[in-house]
Write a protein that holds these residues in place. Structure first.
Motif, PDB file in Angstrom:
ATOM      1  N   ASP A 216      -0.361   7.306   3.203  1.00  0.00           N
ATOM      2  CA  ASP A 216      -0.380   8.745   3.404  1.00  0.00           C
ATOM      3  C   ASP A 216      -0.241   9.046   4.895  1.00  0.00           C
ATOM      4  O   ASP A 216       0.620   9.801   5.309  1.00  0.00           O
ATOM      5  CB  ASP A 216      -1.698   9.321   2.849  1.00  0.00           C
ATOM      6  N   ARG A 217      -1.100   8.406   5.710  1.00  0.00           N
ATOM      7  CA  ARG A 217      -1.053   8.605   7.159  1.00  0.00           C
ATOM      8  C   ARG A 217      -1.217   7.265   7.891  1.00  0.00           C
ATOM      9  O   ARG A 217      -1.914   6.385   7.387  1.00  0.00           O
ATOM     10  CB  ARG A 217      -2.191   9.534   7.600  1.00  0.00           C
TER      11      ARG A 217
ATOM     12  N   THR B 174      -4.597   5.538   2.593  1.00  0.00           N
ATOM     13  CA  THR B 174      -3.721   5.353   1.426  1.00  0.00           C
ATOM     14  C   THR B 174      -3.633   6.678   0.663  1.00  0.00           C
ATOM     15  O   THR B 174      -4.430   7.595   0.889  1.00  0.00           O
ATOM     16  CB  THR B 174      -4.277   4.276   0.470  1.00  0.00           C
ATOM     17  N   GLN B 175      -2.676   6.731  -0.252  1.00  0.00           N
ATOM     18  CA  GLN B 175      -2.489   7.978  -0.996  1.00  0.00           C
ATOM     19  C   GLN B 175      -3.679   8.301  -1.891  1.00  0.00           C
ATOM     20  O   GLN B 175      -3.869   9.446  -2.279  1.00  0.00           O
ATOM     21  CB  GLN B 175      -1.178   7.921  -1.787  1.00  0.00           C
ATOM     22  N   ASP B 176      -4.506   7.262  -2.169  1.00  0.00           N
ATOM     23  CA  ASP B 176      -5.724   7.580  -2.920  1.00  0.00           C
ATOM     24  C   ASP B 176      -6.961   7.655  -2.021  1.00  0.00           C
ATOM     25  O   ASP B 176      -8.098   7.427  -2.455  1.00  0.00           O
ATOM     26  CB  ASP B 176      -5.923   6.610  -4.101  1.00  0.00           C
TER      27      ASP B 176
ATOM     28  N   SER C 217       0.843  -1.194   0.000  1.00  0.00           N
ATOM     29  CA  SER C 217       0.000   0.000   0.000  1.00  0.00           C
ATOM     30  C   SER C 217       0.878   1.245   0.000  1.00  0.00           C
ATOM     31  O   SER C 217       1.966   1.239   0.564  1.00  0.00           O
ATOM     32  CB  SER C 217      -0.872   0.031   1.262  1.00  0.00           C
ATOM     33  N   LEU C 218       0.382   2.303  -0.625  1.00  0.00           N
ATOM     34  CA  LEU C 218       1.084   3.590  -0.570  1.00  0.00           C
ATOM     35  C   LEU C 218       0.465   4.376   0.575  1.00  0.00           C
ATOM     36  O   LEU C 218      -0.724   4.701   0.555  1.00  0.00           O
ATOM     37  CB  LEU C 218       0.929   4.327  -1.900  1.00  0.00           C
TER      38      LEU C 218
END
Ligand code: GDP
Ligand code: MN
Length: 401
Positions: free
Chosen positions: A115-116, A214-216, A112-113
């Motif tokens: 984000d937080r 995730t970044q999305d 997973s990318l």
């Protein structure tokens, strides 16, 4: 009972909880097919052991490399390489102790990318007798450390079983994590699903660290640690089937077959006692006289000779045990049953350490007679104090000799 991360994720998936796709791998040969079943382009290879702190853990074997127990692979080749490096090796983390744990299963997951990273856990709060949520924006790190240095960053609330989970609980989670809009909606949905999974499967504890955005913009559980209430396992055959006995203390597994309340401890004096209260008192008094108990064992009220024999064998098979103290107050439990069990066990497996027996109560005379006639080298004691002093003395004499 504890289960592996990959099992917890598969269970949570059944309840609709968002978790990445992954495939467990038990043999290095299977890494190939596992990688192909996933999308990539980044894979996470995760050691499966019943302990946390794997990411920052270290393998004992140098050939396992120094990248820890959770690794990001950038190619299918690298993912296969990591599986080979981890399988069969011993991972040491802050939670395993120095001995570490052997990695017999590896989980490969779509990466997973992030984000937080957040923290979310659930447990049964015994004070309120309700299921409690513990939520924090400080995810991905040791929650005990956050509790110590930034207690204000941890939000806790519990759910009244009379009303069950409600939208307000989801809003609380969203607020604690600083989420709004669609992410707040996702938090509400997640809160409800986690609660249903927790109650539906009689969990004792569930920890998601990290819970990520995730970044999305998707909320997703990247790690999952679950333990169950053993007293409710009988109504969850699917959960009971997930048990991995290789992760458990062999002596405790053996004891559970006989329904014995047994817990391994790190001292030298093996204890066989009836009643949890008396077992605690026995452990305390051993400590008072300067030694430590090797185990907690409550043989229970109506124990049979077979049960007592099994219990005694588990104690004698423990190489840390330098002496044994049998302390029985016969109420429902009869002293002659205890004595017969001890004698049978010793006949079967022998006895190489000192044994002190203190019997009192129902059929005490028959019990003492059985021990006296057995020809065993038993030191008998009159009361708890006398018994503890005698076993400590015997162990020390043996060590000096
Ligand atoms: P633990 O160390 O035993 O708690 O194992 P985790 O499953 O929590 O993994 C350790 C850390 O690896 C996490 O806190 C993440 O920072 C990182 N990690 C795990 N999965 C992924 C992933 O899919 N992508 C990225 N970028 N990092 C990950
Ligand atoms: Mn984690």
């Amino acid at each position: 009972m504890n289960i592996h991360e990959y099992q917890a994720k598969s269970l949570l998936r059944e309840f609709g909880v968002p978790v990445p796709n992954g495939v467990p791998v038990l043999k290095a040969e299977d890494a190939e097919t596992a990688v192909k079943q996933l999308r990539g382009p980044v894979w996470v290879v995760k050691s499966q052991i019943h302990a946390g702190g794997r990411g920052k853990g270290k393998f004992k074997e140098p050939e396992a490399g120094d990248k820890g127990g959770v690794r990001l692979a950038r190619s299918a080749d690298e993912a296969r390489q990591f599986v080979r490096e981890m399988l069969g090796k011993t991972l040491v983390t802050v939670q395993t102790g120095e001995a570490g744990k052997q990695v017999n299963r590896v989980y490969i997951e779509d990466g997973s990318l992030i984000d937080r990273e957040f923290y979310l856990s659930m447990l049964v709060d015994r004070t309120t007798a309700q299921v409690a949520f513990v939520v924090s924006t400080e995810g991905g790190m040791d929650i005990e450390e956050v509790a110590h240095s930034h207690p204000e960053k941890i939000v806790t609330f519990s759910v009244d079983p009379a009303t069950g989970i409600m939208p307000l609980h989801g809003r609380r989670v969203a607020k604690a994590l600083g989420l709004s809009g669609d992410l707040a909606k996702q938090a509400g949905d997640l809160t409800e699903k986690l609660y249903r999974a927790f109650v539906g499967k009689d969990m004792a504890m569930l920890e998601i660290n990290p819970l990520i955005v995730t970044q999305d913009g998707k909320l997703r559980c990247l790690d999952a640690k679950v333990s169950f209430d053993d007293n409710a396992l009988f109504r969850h055959q699917d959960v009971a089937a997930l048990r991995d006995e290789t992760e458990e203390d062999a002596k405790e597994v053996e004891a559970s077959k006989y329904d014995l309340n047994y817990i391994t401890l790190d001292g030298t004096i093996g204890c066989m006692v009836n009643g949890a209260g008396l077992a605690m008192a026995t452990m305390d008094i051993i400590k008072l006289y300067g030694e430590s108990p090797a185990n907690f064992l409550d043989v229970g009220g109506g124990a049979t000779k077979e049960k007592v024999t099994a219990a005694f064998k588990i104690i004698t098979a423990d190489p840390n045990v330098k002496g044994i103290l049998v302390n029985i107050f016969g109420g429902i439990m009869r002293c002659d049953v205890i004595a017969a069990g001890v004698v049978t066990a010793v006949r079967d497996v022998g006895l190489t350490v000192p044994l002190v027996v203190r019997l009192e109560g129902t059929n005490v005379e028959q019990g003492k007679e059985i021990l006296a006639e057995s020809g065993l080298n038993v030191v008998s004691a009159d009361d708890l104090d006398d018994a503890a002093q005698k076993i400590v003395k015997a162990v020390r004499q043996q060590e000096a000799a």
